[in-house]
Motif scaffolding. Sequence first.
Motif: not given
Length: 118
Positions: A15-20, A79-82, A87-94
């Motif tokens: 739920e927190s990941v979906m909210h983010n 690690p700072p890049l984690d 979020f669901r994936s780093p690709f989604e975030f960036w």
Amino acid sequence: MPSEQELQISPIVQESVMHNSRTLYNLQSLTASLFGVSAGILGLESYSGFLFYLVFSLLTAVLVYVLRVAPTSLAGGKPPLDTSRYFRSPFEFWTGGLMNGLAGYILTWTLFYGLVRA
């Protein structure tokens, strides 16, 4: 990938990941429209307008990462890049915001370009 012990100590709550993800999507949509207003007022055309959108969308992702994700993950010892814990994936975030906000960017870009240049 977190180990089983790490997941038991601090579990990933879906739920927190979906909210983010939802909050990030709303931020990207809003900033895309604001970037469209800026590009239209500046009178940018063609590739320069899309380059403007690309640069500022990635800059927004970097700022969100630096101001929100990195301090939290550094405090937890990750690690700072984690970004997978938030979020669901780093690709989604960036890069998720590039396609999410493109339609709003183009609409406001052409609207304000037409208003200023007419």
